[in-house]
Design a protein around this motif. Structure first.
Motif, PDB file in Angstrom:
ATOM      1  N   PHE A  45       9.429 -89.532  89.427  1.00  0.00           N
ATOM      2  CA  PHE A  45      10.665 -88.888  88.992  1.00  0.00           C
ATOM      3  C   PHE A  45      11.801 -89.529  89.779  1.00  0.00           C
ATOM      4  O   PHE A  45      11.786 -89.508  91.009  1.00  0.00           O
ATOM      5  N   VAL A  46      12.767 -90.100  89.079  1.00  0.00           N
ATOM      6  CA  VAL A  46      13.929 -90.678  89.749  1.00  0.00           C
ATOM      7  C   VAL A  46      15.089 -89.713  89.547  1.00  0.00           C
ATOM      8  O   VAL A  46      15.518 -89.469  88.414  1.00  0.00           O
ATOM      9  N   HIS A  47      15.548 -89.130  90.650  1.00  0.00           N
ATOM     10  CA  HIS A  47      16.615 -88.131  90.632  1.00  0.00           C
ATOM     11  C   HIS A  47      17.953 -88.805  90.896  1.00  0.00           C
ATOM     12  O   HIS A  47      18.052 -89.704  91.742  1.00  0.00           O
ATOM     13  N   PHE A  48      18.984 -88.349  90.176  1.00  0.00           N
ATOM     14  CA  PHE A  48      20.327 -88.906  90.306  1.00  0.00           C
ATOM     15  C   PHE A  48      21.332 -87.793  90.547  1.00  0.00           C
ATOM     16  O   PHE A  48      21.164 -86.676  90.062  1.00  0.00           O
ATOM     17  N   GLY A  49      22.384 -88.118  91.265  1.00  0.00           N
ATOM     18  CA  GLY A  49      23.476 -87.186  91.470  1.00  0.00           C
ATOM     19  C   GLY A  49      24.549 -87.808  92.334  1.00  0.00           C
ATOM     20  O   GLY A  49      24.535 -89.010  92.605  1.00  0.00           O
ATOM     21  N   THR A  50      25.458 -86.968  92.768  1.00  0.00           N
ATOM     22  CA  THR A  50      26.516 -87.386  93.670  1.00  0.00           C
ATOM     23  C   THR A  50      26.058 -87.111  95.087  1.00  0.00           C
ATOM     24  O   THR A  50      25.639 -86.001  95.405  1.00  0.00           O
ATOM     25  N   GLU A  51      26.174 -88.122  95.912  1.00  0.00           N
ATOM     26  CA  GLU A  51      25.716 -88.019  97.302  1.00  0.00           C
ATOM     27  C   GLU A  51      26.634 -87.097  98.097  1.00  0.00           C
ATOM     28  O   GLU A  51      27.855 -87.206  98.012  1.00  0.00           O
ATOM     29  N   THR A  52      26.031 -86.183  98.869  1.00  0.00           N
ATOM     30  CA  THR A  52      26.821 -85.298  99.729  1.00  0.00           C
ATOM     31  C   THR A  52      26.705 -85.682 101.191  1.00  0.00           C
ATOM     32  O   THR A  52      27.535 -85.272 101.993  1.00  0.00           O
ATOM     33  N   ASP A  99      26.229 -92.652  81.049  1.00  0.00           N
ATOM     34  CA  ASP A  99      26.017 -93.260  82.368  1.00  0.00           C
ATOM     35  C   ASP A  99      24.579 -93.748  82.527  1.00  0.00           C
ATOM     36  O   ASP A  99      24.325 -94.746  83.212  1.00  0.00           O
ATOM     37  N   LEU A 100      23.631 -93.025  81.941  1.00  0.00           N
ATOM     38  CA  LEU A 100      22.218 -93.349  82.118  1.00  0.00           C
ATOM     39  C   LEU A 100      21.753 -94.544  81.285  1.00  0.00           C
ATOM     40  O   LEU A 100      20.842 -95.261  81.702  1.00  0.00           O
ATOM     41  N   ILE A 101      22.356 -94.759  80.126  1.00  0.00           N
ATOM     42  CA  ILE A 101      21.913 -95.850  79.243  1.00  0.00           C
ATOM     43  C   ILE A 101      21.882 -97.200  79.965  1.00  0.00           C
ATOM     44  O   ILE A 101      20.874 -97.910  79.898  1.00  0.00           O
ATOM     45  N   PRO A 102      22.941 -97.604  80.693  1.00  0.00           N
ATOM     46  CA  PRO A 102      22.862 -98.890  81.394  1.00  0.00           C
ATOM     47  C   PRO A 102      21.782 -98.917  82.475  1.00  0.00           C
ATOM     48  O   PRO A 102      21.171 -99.965  82.726  1.00  0.00           O
ATOM     49  N   LEU A 103      21.527 -97.781  83.109  1.00  0.00           N
ATOM     50  CA  LEU A 103      20.495 -97.723  84.138  1.00  0.00           C
ATOM     51  C   LEU A 103      19.103 -97.885  83.521  1.00  0.00           C
ATOM     52  O   LEU A 103      18.258 -98.627  84.042  1.00  0.00           O
ATOM     53  N   LEU A 104      18.875 -97.199  82.411  1.00  0.00           N
ATOM     54  CA  LEU A 104      17.599 -97.313  81.706  1.00  0.00           C
ATOM     55  C   LEU A 104      17.417 -98.728  81.161  1.00  0.00           C
ATOM     56  O   LEU A 104      16.311 -99.289  81.208  1.00  0.00           O
ATOM     57  N   THR A 105      18.505 -99.308  80.675  1.00  0.00           N
ATOM     58  CA  THR A 105      18.453-100.670  80.152  1.00  0.00           C
ATOM     59  C   THR A 105      18.071-101.654  81.249  1.00  0.00           C
ATOM     60  O   THR A 105      17.241-102.552  81.040  1.00  0.00           O
ATOM     61  N   LEU A 129      15.768 -96.843  90.193  1.00  0.00           N
ATOM     62  CA  LEU A 129      16.361 -96.361  91.439  1.00  0.00           C
ATOM     63  C   LEU A 129      17.479 -97.298  91.887  1.00  0.00           C
ATOM     64  O   LEU A 129      18.602 -96.857  92.170  1.00  0.00           O
ATOM     65  N   ASN A 130      17.197 -98.597  91.928  1.00  0.00           N
ATOM     66  CA  ASN A 130      18.200 -99.564  92.367  1.00  0.00           C
ATOM     67  C   ASN A 130      19.381 -99.642  91.413  1.00  0.00           C
ATOM     68  O   ASN A 130      20.523 -99.803  91.847  1.00  0.00           O
ATOM     69  N   ALA A 131      19.139 -99.520  90.115  1.00  0.00           N
ATOM     70  CA  ALA A 131      20.244 -99.526  89.152  1.00  0.00           C
ATOM     71  C   ALA A 131      21.168 -98.335  89.405  1.00  0.00           C
ATOM     72  O   ALA A 131      22.395 -98.466  89.343  1.00  0.00           O
ATOM     73  N   GLY A 132      20.576 -97.178  89.686  1.00  0.00           N
ATOM     74  CA  GLY A 132      21.393 -96.004  89.999  1.00  0.00           C
ATOM     75  C   GLY A 132      22.225 -96.200  91.256  1.00  0.00           C
ATOM     76  O   GLY A 132      23.429 -95.913  91.273  1.00  0.00           O
ATOM     77  N   LEU A 133      21.601 -96.709  92.303  1.00  0.00           N
ATOM     78  CA  LEU A 133      22.323 -96.951  93.555  1.00  0.00           C
ATOM     79  C   LEU A 133      23.419 -97.995  93.354  1.00  0.00           C
ATOM     80  O   LEU A 133      24.539 -97.833  93.847  1.00  0.00           O
ATOM     81  N   ALA A 134      23.108 -99.060  92.624  1.00  0.00           N
ATOM     82  CA  ALA A 134      24.095-100.118  92.383  1.00  0.00           C
ATOM     83  C   ALA A 134      25.280 -99.607  91.561  1.00  0.00           C
ATOM     84  O   ALA A 134      26.381-100.152  91.653  1.00  0.00           O
ATOM     85  N   SER A 135      25.050 -98.554  90.781  1.00  0.00           N
ATOM     86  CA  SER A 135      26.122 -97.977  89.960  1.00  0.00           C
ATOM     87  C   SER A 135      26.927 -96.922  90.707  1.00  0.00           C
ATOM     88  O   SER A 135      27.843 -96.331  90.143  1.00  0.00           O
ATOM     89  N   GLY A 136      26.554 -96.665  91.948  1.00  0.00           N
ATOM     90  CA  GLY A 136      27.307 -95.714  92.761  1.00  0.00           C
ATOM     91  C   GLY A 136      26.755 -94.305  92.782  1.00  0.00           C
ATOM     92  O   GLY A 136      27.334 -93.418  93.408  1.00  0.00           O
ATOM     93  N   TRP A 137      25.632 -94.063  92.125  1.00  0.00           N
ATOM     94  CA  TRP A 137      25.005 -92.738  92.148  1.00  0.00           C
ATOM     95  C   TRP A 137      24.091 -92.642  93.360  1.00  0.00           C
ATOM     96  O   TRP A 137      23.509 -93.626  93.786  1.00  0.00           O
ATOM     97  N   GLY A 138      23.933 -91.438  93.879  1.00  0.00           N
ATOM     98  CA  GLY A 138      22.855 -91.195  94.816  1.00  0.00           C
ATOM     99  C   GLY A 138      21.581 -91.132  93.996  1.00  0.00           C
ATOM    100  O   GLY A 138      21.587 -90.614  92.874  1.00  0.00           O
ATOM    101  N   ALA A 139      20.497 -91.693  94.511  1.00  0.00           N
ATOM    102  CA  ALA A 139      19.250 -91.722  93.736  1.00  0.00           C
ATOM    103  C   ALA A 139      18.055 -91.673  94.675  1.00  0.00           C
ATOM    104  O   ALA A 139      18.115 -92.177  95.798  1.00  0.00           O
ATOM    105  N   ASN A 140      16.981 -91.067  94.175  1.00  0.00           N
ATOM    106  CA  ASN A 140      15.757 -90.951  94.950  1.00  0.00           C
ATOM    107  C   ASN A 140      14.569 -90.935  94.003  1.00  0.00           C
ATOM    108  O   ASN A 140      14.590 -90.256  92.977  1.00  0.00           O
TER     109      ASN A 140
END
Length: 192
Positions: free
Chosen positions: A165-172, A32-38, A126-137
């Motif tokens: 530090f860019v944190h990723f997870g499922t938004e609650t 999941d992270l490879i496309p975000l890092l890319t 951060l934006n790549a994570g959000l665009a992929s549906g992950w919660g990110a900060n």
């Protein structure tokens, strides 16, 4: 002119970071992270210096950083509240990417522009994570600016430092919308 991408523009106009303390599992996998890092690595880097790199943090690595933050905070004589907040940033997280700024020698590209590029990588990630549906900060905190923490926690070289530090997870819980800048107040138009 390039072809318009209204969906991308709408995303950028409405994007909202998710508080790290509201993120839980499941967390993004390596795949999941490879496309975000890319996506983040496509940030303009002024001269193709690549003045940044990534350190992916999961599991015991986050626990170790929390311990180092607690020890460093005590050694520095910081108040308990900022120490606990920094420690908690790592203990609550299940997946974070440390974006590391690398100051490269360059006659053409000033150090400050390399810093800007590293910050842009953080926002792109951060934006790549959000665009992929992950919660990110995107967070930093006092430890991100402490040289001993950088060396003990992430084995950074003297010409490297933490951009964030860019944190990723499922938004609650979705955060409420907040006031945004008034474009008329912060924009000057120069025609001559």
């Amino acid at each position: 002119m390039l072809a318009p991408n209204p969906d991308a523009l709408t995303f950028l106009q409405t994007r909202r970071s998710r508080p790290a303390k509201t993120l839980t599992g499941p967390y993004p996998s390596r795949a999941d992270l490879i496309p975000l890092l890319t996506a983040a690595a496509r940030t303009p880097d002024h001269g193709k210096l690549e003045p940044w790199r990534f350190i992916v943090l999961t599991g015991d690595a986050l626990t170790r950083l929390a311990t180092i933050a607690r020890q460093r905070g005590d050694e520095l004589g910081l108040d308990p509240e900022p120490i606990a907040k920094m420690e908690d940033q790592f203990l609550r997280s299940g997946c974070a990417v440390a974006v590391i700024e690398i100051q490269r020698d360059s006659e053409k590209i000033p150090a400050l522009e390399q810093t800007y590029s590293a910050g842009a990588v953080c926002l792109s990630l951060l934006n790549a994570g959000l665009a992929s549906g992950w919660g990110a900060n995107w967070l930093s905190g006092w430890a991100a600016h402490d040289r001993v923490f950088m060396e003990q926690g992430l084995a950074l070289a003297p010409h490297e430092r933490i951009a964030g530090f860019v944190h990723f997870g499922t938004e609650t819980a979705a955060p409420p919308e907040r006031p945004r800048p008034d474009i008329d107040t912060i924009t000057t138009w120069l025609d001559t």
